[in-house]
Design an enzyme around this catalytic site. Structure first.
Site, short mmCIF file in Angstrom:
data_model
loop_
_atom_site.label_atom_id
_atom_site.label_comp_id
_atom_site.label_asym_id
_atom_site.label_seq_id
_atom_site.Cartn_x
_atom_site.Cartn_y
_atom_site.Cartn_z
CE1 TYR A 12 3.66 -3.74 12.18
CE2 TYR A 12 2.43 -2.32 13.67
CZ TYR A 12 3.12 -2.50 12.49
OH TYR A 12 3.28 -1.44 11.63
CB SER A 41 4.30 1.99 13.50
OG SER A 41 3.00 2.12 14.01
CB ALA A 42 2.00 6.31 15.86
CG ASN A 55 -0.75 -7.91 3.17
OD1 ASN A 55 -1.80 -8.56 3.07
ND2 ASN A 55 -0.71 -6.71 3.72
CE1 TYR A 99 -3.16 3.00 0.77
CE2 TYR A 99 -2.67 2.73 3.11
CZ TYR A 99 -3.29 3.42 2.08
OH TYR A 99 -4.06 4.53 2.38
CE LYS A 144 6.65 -1.67 11.58
NZ LYS A 144 7.30 -1.87 10.30
P1 NAD Z 1 1.63 -3.71 3.05
O1 NAD Z 1 1.37 -5.05 3.68
O2 NAD Z 1 0.69 -3.23 2.02
O3 NAD Z 1 3.12 -3.68 2.44
C1 NAD Z 1 4.18 -4.41 3.00
C2 NAD Z 1 4.82 -5.19 1.86
O4 NAD Z 1 5.91 -5.95 2.36
C3 NAD Z 1 3.86 -6.18 1.19
O5 NAD Z 1 3.89 -5.96 -0.20
C4 NAD Z 1 4.43 -7.56 1.54
O6 NAD Z 1 4.18 -8.50 0.53
C5 NAD Z 1 5.90 -7.24 1.73
N1 NAD Z 1 6.63 -8.15 2.62
C6 NAD Z 1 6.32 -8.54 3.88
N2 NAD Z 1 7.27 -9.36 4.37
C7 NAD Z 1 8.23 -9.48 3.40
C8 NAD Z 1 9.44 -10.21 3.30
N3 NAD Z 1 9.88 -10.97 4.30
N4 NAD Z 1 10.16 -10.10 2.17
C9 NAD Z 1 9.73 -9.33 1.13
N5 NAD Z 1 8.57 -8.63 1.17
C10 NAD Z 1 7.83 -8.72 2.29
O7 NAD Z 1 1.75 -2.67 4.24
P2 NAD Z 1 1.79 -1.07 4.21
O8 NAD Z 1 0.55 -0.59 4.82
O9 NAD Z 1 2.20 -0.60 2.89
O10 NAD Z 1 2.96 -0.84 5.26
C11 NAD Z 1 4.31 -0.67 4.86
C12 NAD Z 1 5.17 -0.57 6.12
O11 NAD Z 1 4.70 0.51 6.92
C13 NAD Z 1 5.11 -1.81 7.01
O12 NAD Z 1 6.41 -2.03 7.54
C14 NAD Z 1 4.17 -1.41 8.11
O13 NAD Z 1 4.44 -2.08 9.32
C15 NAD Z 1 4.46 0.08 8.24
N6 NAD Z 1 3.33 0.84 8.80
C16 NAD Z 1 2.10 0.72 8.22
C17 NAD Z 1 1.03 1.42 8.76
C18 NAD Z 1 -0.36 1.26 8.17
O14 NAD Z 1 -1.34 1.53 8.87
N7 NAD Z 1 -0.52 0.88 6.91
C19 NAD Z 1 1.22 2.23 9.89
C20 NAD Z 1 2.49 2.33 10.43
C21 NAD Z 1 3.55 1.63 9.88
#
Ligand code: NAD
Ligand code: UDP
Length: 338
Positions: free
Chosen positions: A149, A125-126, A36, A12, A153
């Protein structure tokens, strides 16, 4: 022009950031295991930008595979999104979360070190603030987490700090995101949650599109102005641009630096429901339900450090976040698989 490695770039936030990087003239290499996400997001990014992304289907747990990526490309900097992110799932599968997120990051840092690439922007992340000691949250607030989770972080932030202390030359930005919502204005890329969404915005949008009957509002007895939970929602395009600002300023920021990426505005669930209903053009059904276990009353950023250090601040308001999320949801009711 720099070459940027984006881990988790099909996801995303990653796909929106890849789009901004390409538009800014960077060369982009993505590694993602598609655990994902779908490669369709990157195909659409290519169509939107008219530029190509070098995509490698790779798991960060594959240490040798990562070395090959660094051999194949001269990477100037890494943006590290790859990780598992579902809080509830992390409490049920802690080993999978610790292994994937922490071991994956260790592999990445080792590969970067071996290749002499020492600029990293990490998705924190917050959630590292746990139940906030106060709001708005400054980067100096106490860090504590209540689930695996969040613990991943916190650990990764600590690993990065230790590394930057032990060796010179590292420039690591630990970006603490608040609540990303919205989608690119084209409606072509957006959030594509698997199963029943846990997060507020994708759930509301599935109500709007008729996939869910009504929104459950988890508690109306919180110590907040209207009794519903307060968060700092930030448009994903603002967030993506924050990564470009971080990359641009990284050379001036040695060591490891934590920075909040939020708007600084506290928005309640009812505020969000109102804005989403306005964007959709009708009152979306909801009911009050008991508090969700592990929830907190209010969490929003003091966003001044990002402004001072990165020259970045968020521009989109809640109405635009809802309008853009709705455009994506309407055009793609089943996400990328539709
Ligand atoms: P997302 O799941 O859409 O994207 C994460 C991507 O990482 C996915 O495409 C997944 O396939 C890939 N991935 C996971 N493990 C992997 C691995 N071992 N090797 C290769 N690829 C791998 O999530 P997002 O919402 O885009 O979040 C991105 C980052 O931001 C994450 O680290 C998440 O923890 C952090 N984050 C997200 C949010 C939120 O609410 N979306 C808030 C704070 C922090
Ligand atoms: N929320 C809600 N119903 C839902 C999903 C979320 O009332 O179906 C509330 C939740 O209690 C919190 C806010 O919306 O107050 C944001 O929740 P989300 O899970 O999106 O983010 P987080 O709590 O992880 O910051």
């Amino acid at each position: 022009m720099s070459t940027i490695l984006v881990t988790g770039g099909a996801g995303y936030i990653g796909s929106h950031t890849v789009l901004e990087l390409l538009n800014a003239g960077h060369r982009v290499v993505v590694v993602d295991n598609l655990d994902n996400s779908s490669a369709e997001s990157l195909r659409r990014v290519e169509a939107l930008t008219g530029k190509t992304v070098e995509f490698h289907l790779l798991d960060l747990l594959d240490r040798g595979g990562l070395d090959l990526i660094f051999k194949r490309h001269r990477i100037d900097a890494v943006i590290h999104f790859a990780g598992l992110k579902a809080v509830g799932e992390s409490t049920q599968q802690p080993l999978r979360y610790y292994h994937n997120n922490i071991t994956g990051t260790l592999h990445l840092l080792e590969a970067m070190k071996a290749a002499g690439c020492k600029t990293l922007v990490f998705s924190s992340s917050a959630t590292v603030y746990g139940d906030p000691e106060r709001v708005p949250l400054t980067e100096g607030c106490a860090l504590r987490t209540t689930n695996p989770y969040g613990a991943t972080k916190l650990w990764i932030e600590g690993i990065c700090r230790d590394l930057a202390k032990a060796e010179s030359g590292w420039h690591i930005l630990l970006l603490r995101y608040f609540n990303p919502v919205g989608a690119h204005e084209s409606g072509r890329i957006g959030e594509d949650p698997q199963g029943i969404p846990n997060n507020l915005m994708p759930f509301i949008m599935q109500v709007a599109v008729g996939k869910r009957e009504f929104l459950n509002i988890w508690g109306n007895d919180w110590a907040t102005p209207d009794g519903t939970g307060v968060r700092d929602y930030i448009h994903v395009v603002d967030l993506a641009k924050g990564h470009l600002a971080a990359l641009a300023k990284a050379p001036e920021l040695p060591g490891a630096t934590a920075i909040n990426l939020g708007t600084g505005n506290g928005i309640s669930v009812l505020d969000m429901w109102r804005a989403a209903s306005a964007a959709v053009g009708r009152e979306l059904p909801y009911r009050f339900a008991p508090r969700r276990p592990g929830d907190i009353a209010a969490c929003y950023a003091d966003a001044s450090l990002a402004k001072n250090l990165l020259g970045w601040s968020a521009h989109y308001n809640v109405a635009q976040m809802c309008t853009d999320h709705w455009r994506w949801q309407q055009a793609n009711p089943n996400g990328y698989s539709g």
